[in-house]
Design an enzyme around this catalytic site. Sequence first.
Site, PDB file in Angstrom:
ATOM      1  N   TYR A   1      -2.489  -1.217  10.270  1.00 37.47           N
ATOM      2  CA  TYR A   1      -2.375  -1.480   8.789  1.00 37.47           C
ATOM      3  C   TYR A   1      -1.153  -0.621   8.106  1.00 37.47           C
ATOM      4  O   TYR A   1      -0.244  -1.531   7.465  1.00 37.47           O
ATOM      5  CB  TYR A   1      -3.578  -0.633   8.208  1.00 37.47           C
ATOM      6  CG  TYR A   1      -3.697  -0.808   6.609  1.00 37.47           C
ATOM      7  CD1 TYR A   1      -4.370  -1.834   6.233  1.00 37.47           C
ATOM      8  CD2 TYR A   1      -3.078  -0.046   5.588  1.00 37.47           C
ATOM      9  CE1 TYR A   1      -4.580  -1.978   4.817  1.00 37.47           C
ATOM     10  CE2 TYR A   1      -3.426  -0.003   4.311  1.00 37.47           C
ATOM     11  CZ  TYR A   1      -4.084  -1.099   3.928  1.00 37.47           C
ATOM     12  OH  TYR A   1      -4.161  -1.216   2.686  1.00 37.47           O
TER      13      TYR A   1
ATOM     14  N   SER B   1       0.990  -1.192  -0.028  1.00 37.56           N
ATOM     15  CA  SER B   1       0.044  -0.028  -0.024  1.00 37.56           C
ATOM     16  C   SER B   1       1.060   1.131  -0.048  1.00 37.56           C
ATOM     17  O   SER B   1       2.135   1.078   0.247  1.00 37.56           O
ATOM     18  CB  SER B   1      -0.700  -0.148   1.397  1.00 37.56           C
ATOM     19  OG  SER B   1      -1.507   1.229   1.500  1.00 37.56           O
TER      20      SER B   1
END
Length: 256
Positions: free
Chosen positions: A151, A138
Amino acid sequence: MLANKTALVTGSTSGIGLGIAKALARQGANIVLNGFGDAEAPKAEIAALGVKVAYHGADMSKPAEIEDMMKFAAAQFGQVDILVNNAGIQHVARVEDFPVEKWDAIIAINLSSAFHATRLALPAMRAANWGRIINVASVHGLVASAEKSAYVAAKHGVVGLTKVTALENATTGVTCNAICPGWVLTPLVQKQVDAKAAALGISNEDAKKQLLGEKEPSMQFTTPEELGELAVFFCSPAGANVRGVAWNMDGGWTAQ
């Protein structure tokens, strides 16, 4: 280009994973899907592209189920030639308020699952002297955002795992790279859009614009189709010496 190859894509019943699976299938790869929810519709989408498709519902937080999935893939198609580690979940909270069980689940599914699938796929890839490991990290593997501690930590870990895997296999035909998307309008991100719209009392479209405007200069969502084409590039002869990169497709997010 990928005829007679097999690609296993985790978290691929929707969103980014399904987009990557379809792109690989268009190049002739047989596909092993994995994920929650309805599997029949994505299976049909892949089969319509003229390749073989199988599904395994492994819970990616459980190493034993990941092992079973890898054995299943080998039994179905011989071996996994292309591994796409894409499974992921999200939870948003400040560090001091972050539920411990959510932290553990995010690290397990977003990071540890990539390690387990990779360690199990590597022996056959090395024996064949050809393999592609593609980790869907990401933009949050490169930079941080508030309230996403688990995350961000997991995705930074995925980028680190990518580099180590690439280095350990640098003299072989096995490559490992990471894709680092910015905002992609997946079900996961749509939830954030909906929450923003509800919290601010604005339309869904205005919430999307606000979300993009905070981070992504292009003011465009990256699409699963675009990410799929990048995965295809990594699998192509042109990608043979691309090793250990964290390739951001983020509309300029990290250029700021």
